[in-house]
Write a protein that holds these residues in place. Structure first.
Motif, short mmCIF file in Angstrom:
data_model
loop_
_atom_site.label_atom_id
_atom_site.label_comp_id
_atom_site.label_asym_id
_atom_site.label_seq_id
_atom_site.Cartn_x
_atom_site.Cartn_y
_atom_site.Cartn_z
N GLY A 97 0.85 -1.19 0.00
CA GLY A 97 0.00 0.00 0.00
C GLY A 97 0.88 1.24 0.00
N CYS A 98 0.25 2.39 -0.03
CA CYS A 98 0.98 3.66 -0.03
C CYS A 98 0.43 4.54 1.09
N GLY A 99 1.28 5.38 1.64
CA GLY A 99 0.85 6.39 2.61
C GLY A 99 0.12 5.77 3.79
N THR A 100 -1.05 6.32 4.07
CA THR A 100 -1.84 5.85 5.20
C THR A 100 -2.23 4.38 5.06
N ALA A 101 -2.53 3.96 3.84
CA ALA A 101 -2.92 2.55 3.62
C ALA A 101 -1.75 1.64 3.96
N ILE B 226 -3.76 -2.83 -0.07
CA ILE B 226 -4.71 -2.03 0.71
C ILE B 226 -4.83 -0.67 0.06
N THR B 227 -6.07 -0.23 -0.19
CA THR B 227 -6.25 1.03 -0.89
C THR B 227 -7.65 1.57 -0.69
N GLN B 228 -7.76 2.80 -0.32
CA GLN B 228 -9.07 3.43 -0.21
C GLN B 228 -9.67 3.60 -1.60
N SER B 229 -8.91 4.22 -2.51
CA SER B 229 -9.45 4.58 -3.83
C SER B 229 -9.55 3.40 -4.77
N GLY B 230 -8.65 2.44 -4.59
CA GLY B 230 -8.60 1.31 -5.54
C GLY B 230 -7.95 1.68 -6.85
N GLU B 231 -7.34 2.87 -6.92
CA GLU B 231 -6.75 3.33 -8.19
C GLU B 231 -5.27 3.67 -8.06
N THR B 232 -4.69 3.57 -6.87
CA THR B 232 -3.32 4.04 -6.67
C THR B 232 -2.36 3.27 -7.59
N ALA B 233 -1.63 4.03 -8.42
CA ALA B 233 -0.84 3.42 -9.50
C ALA B 233 0.17 2.40 -8.98
N GLY C 155 -12.34 14.12 2.12
CA GLY C 155 -11.17 14.82 2.65
C GLY C 155 -9.92 14.11 2.13
N VAL C 156 -8.95 14.89 1.66
CA VAL C 156 -7.75 14.26 1.10
C VAL C 156 -7.02 13.44 2.17
N ALA C 157 -6.98 13.95 3.40
CA ALA C 157 -6.30 13.20 4.47
C ALA C 157 -7.21 12.06 4.93
N SER C 158 -6.69 10.88 4.83
CA SER C 158 -7.49 9.68 5.14
C SER C 158 -7.71 9.55 6.65
N THR C 159 -8.95 9.35 7.05
CA THR C 159 -9.25 9.14 8.48
C THR C 159 -10.08 7.87 8.66
N LEU D 283 1.90 11.86 9.99
CA LEU D 283 1.51 12.08 8.58
C LEU D 283 0.31 13.02 8.51
N LYS D 284 -0.69 12.79 9.37
CA LYS D 284 -1.88 13.64 9.35
C LYS D 284 -1.48 15.08 9.61
N LEU D 285 -0.62 15.29 10.63
CA LEU D 285 -0.26 16.67 10.99
C LEU D 285 0.46 17.35 9.83
N LYS D 286 1.44 16.64 9.23
CA LYS D 286 2.19 17.33 8.16
C LYS D 286 1.32 17.57 6.94
N GLU D 287 0.45 16.62 6.62
CA GLU D 287 -0.39 16.76 5.43
C GLU D 287 -1.27 18.01 5.46
N ILE D 288 -1.93 18.23 6.59
CA ILE D 288 -2.94 19.30 6.55
C ILE D 288 -2.51 20.58 7.26
C1 F6R Z 1 -2.93 10.15 3.68
C2 F6R Z 1 -3.49 9.62 2.48
C3 F6R Z 1 -2.59 8.95 1.50
C4 F6R Z 1 -3.25 7.68 0.95
C5 F6R Z 1 -2.35 7.07 -0.12
C6 F6R Z 1 -2.95 5.77 -0.65
O1 F6R Z 1 -3.88 10.77 4.48
O2 F6R Z 1 -4.68 9.69 2.25
O3 F6R Z 1 -1.36 8.68 2.08
O4 F6R Z 1 -3.45 6.80 2.00
O5 F6R Z 1 -2.21 7.97 -1.18
O6 F6R Z 1 -4.19 5.97 -1.23
P1 F6R Z 1 -5.19 4.78 -1.44
O7 F6R Z 1 -5.59 4.26 -0.12
O8 F6R Z 1 -6.33 5.36 -2.21
O9 F6R Z 1 -4.43 3.73 -2.24
#
Ligand code: F6R
Length: 609
Positions: free
Chosen positions: A301-305, A348-355, A399-403, A484-489
């Motif tokens: 996964g990337c970032g929060t995921a 693991i991915t919220q969007s299902g599109e992360t390259a 919200g761009v920052a994932s919660t 990560l949350k603090l720096k992002e927003i």
């Molecule tokens: C942080 C955040 C990003 C995503 C990352 C993966 O708040 O939202 O780090 O978690 O870009 O995105 P998804 O989950 O869509 O693959």
């Protein structure tokens, strides 16, 4: 990332396209543009740097009676976020919008320049335009042109193309970046996200890589990469997953933080029968997997995921009793990891599109791995690619920052671990697991109820320049997520560390000016964590503690303290612990006056690597 909206029909399309772009704002962007075909069959464009609100007044310069057009929100990759670099790019009776990255744009640009092309921007997209013009000049047939274009382009691209020779037609191509077609009555649409079209039609086709075609008000033709015609049956979207609004909250992020108890309760109800102590294998995606083959698990996964995945490693390995690795998708895809049919890969991915996550999944599947995606967005590319999917059902996260996606991912991993163990006939303490799950939503609710206390605390910290977060075990990942949350927003520099790691370097940063946010729940790591906190205090670091309700010993050594209910399960505790950190980042950002829902430079759906 970039958003594309296209329309062909009989209605006046400026507002349709503009409103579609507004729905895609959440993806993150820094410039915009819109092109329409006028009644005289000519292409007209307006573009602007900045947000859509800057484009709005320019729309009056476009023909109002136009029913074919393209719109774009750009997230800068090649060239700054200027009006010149904004899409659409237009030349020689062609206009183009693009989502993705062309890797060989330098070579192609040199070829075009050698043939006399004049460039007005620094973008890779304008290079596609000139290649297209050159190919079209030679064969005057757009389908043939697109087939040849595909052979020349390396990289990821979803394209929308207008041609003055065919004023009621839009051409489109999909490779790597997402593109969805919307089938209407006497009108058709396309967009990079179904959200932009669902208000007009629920009948959609999600294009696959290599597919392309053309749409008119009454027809959509599709071709594969050889040019052979394709028949695709449209899906009908479920409207409930597209309901978005702030419900009275000031920001989407705050609303999404508050939704977490309900998301937790719904997820538990869907995946588990807490009274019977059983798991819903179909909803967990386990029907698609042969669990007896699993000898190792790789989470990507990337970032929060990715950070949810790190907690997943702590949870899964001892329960499922197989080695678990977790890796950043951007590293995994190029590392040539040891994979075979005994490996289960979990993207693991919220969007299902992360390259990068998508590329890692494809790479693992090519090596024969089984795959089980954890994803929020239905019909996204990753769940359509993986063998099985565990849908989080957290609802749209704008919200761009994932919660809520983060806490939902951790919860899904927790339930998945126990379901896998149960299916493998490992001994698991079913009744205590079910009790801990039942208790979770009200415990999360309690944490959210502390919002006003956290807001007050944020008053002390909102002007700091740096911040360190520490925690142990699963809470070391919560420390990273909090930072990560603090720096992002809020754009404050923040770092997260495992408590035991502090003295191996970062402790050099500690002095009276360095706030340290310490996660110290009442678990088996408590004493060790308290020693780490004392090490900070000995160097005059200020402690903002996140601990157990009523833990006076910890509270007494903190400058600020939040006491939380304690789960009987240390992994579920990590979900409760992240709540005040989300609220803290939120309130600090509000006090600093930043754009909470669309922080600078960030995109929600990262469709380029
Ligand atoms: C942080 C955040 C990003 C995503 C990352 C993966 O708040 O939202 O780090 O978690 O870009 O995105 P998804 O989950 O869509 O693959």
């Amino acid at each position: 990332m970039c958003g594309i909206v296209g329309y062909v029909g009989s209605r006046e399309c400026l507002d349709i396209i503009f409103e579609g772009l507004a729905k895609l704002e959440y993806r993150g962007y820094d410039s915009t543009g819109l092109a329409v075909v006028g009644k005289d069959s000519k292409i007209y464009i307006e573009k602007s740097e900045g947000k859509l609100s800057k484009l709005r007044p320019l729309l009056k310069n476009l023909p109002q009676i136009a029913s074919v057009g393209l719109g774009h929100t750009r997230w800068a990759t090649h060239g700054a976020a200027t009006t010149a670099n904004a899409h659409p790019h237009v030349a020689d009776k062609l206009a183009i919008v693009h989502n993705g990255i062309i890797e060989n744009f330098r070579e192609l640009k040199a070829e075009c320049e050698a043939k006399g092309a004049q460039f007005k921007s620094q973008t890779d997209t304008e290079v596609i335009l000139h290649v297209l013009i050159d190919l079209y000049k030679n064969n005057r047939d757009m389908k043939k042109t697109l087939l040849s274009l595909r052979e020349k382009l390396h990289g990821a691209y979803s394209l929308g193309i207008l041609v003055e020779d065919e004023p009621s037609t839009i051409y489109f191509v999909k490779e790597g970046s997402p593109l969805v077609l919307g089938y209407g009555e006497g009108e058709n649409f396309f967009a990079s996200d179904a959200l932009a079209v669902v208000e007009h039609t629920r009948k959609v086709v999600f294009l696959k890589d290599g597919e392309m075609g053309r749409m008119t008000p009454t027809s959509i033709e599709l071709w594969d990469e050889e040019g052979t015609s394709l028949e695709r049956e449209p899906l009908t979207l479920d409207l409930s997953s597209f309901h978005i609004g702030k419900s009275g909250y000031k920001h989407f992020m705050l609303k999404e933080i508050h939704e977490q108890p309900a998301v937790m309760a719904k997820t538990i109800q869907r995946l588990v029968d807490v009274d019977k102590g059983t798991f819903n294998e179909a909803a967990l995606g386990l029907d698609a997997i042969d669990v007896t083959k699993i000898k190792a698990i790789h989470i990507v996964g990337c970032g929060t995921a990715y950070l949810a995945g790190v907690i997943g490693k702590y949870i899964l390995e001892p329960i499922v009793k197989v080695p678990v690795q977790v890796e950043l998708a951007s590293e995994f895809r190029y590392r040539d990891p040891w994979l075979n049919e005994g490996t289960l890969v979990i993207p693991i991915t919220q969007s299902g599109e992360t390259a990068d996550t998508l590329a890692s999944l494809k790479h693992a599947m090519e090596k024969g791995c089984q795959s089980l995606a954890i994803c929020n967005v239905h019909f996204a590319t990753i769940p359509r690619t993986a063998h099985g999917t565990l849908y989080m059902e957290a609802g749209p996260e704008i919200g761009v920052a994932s919660t809520k996606a983060f806490t939902s991912q951790v919860l899904c991993l927790y339930i998945l671990a126990h379901a896998l163990a149960a299916k493998l006939k490992h001994d698991i303490p079913v009744s205590s697991v079910m009790e801990a799950l039942k208790a979770l939503p009200p415990q999360v609710e309690h944490g959210i109820g502390l919002g006003p206390v956290v807001e007050k605390i944020s008053q002390t910290y909102y002007e700091v320049q740096n911040c360190i977060y520490i925690g142990r075990a699963a809470n070391s990942s919560i420390a990273l997520e909090g930072a990560l949350k603090l720096k992002e927003i809020s754009y404050i520099h923040a770092e997260g560390y495992a408590g035991g790691e502090l003295k191996h370097g970062p402790i050099a940063l500690i002095d009276q000016h360095m706030p340290v946010i310490a996660l110290c729940p009442k678990d088996r790591h408590y004493d060790k964590m308290m020693s780490n906190i004392e090490e900070v205090r000995a160097r005059e670091g200020k402690i903002f503690g996140i601990g157990a309700l009523g833990d006076l010993k910890f509270q007494s050594i903190c400058q600020d303290f939040i006491g939380l209910p304690q789960s009987s399960d240390e992994f579920l505790q990590s979900i409760i612990n992240v709540i005040p950190l989300q609220l803290f980042a939120y309130h600090v950002a509000c006090k600093r006056g930043t754009d909470v829902d669309q922080p600078r430079n960030l995109a929600k759906s990262v469709t380029v690597e």
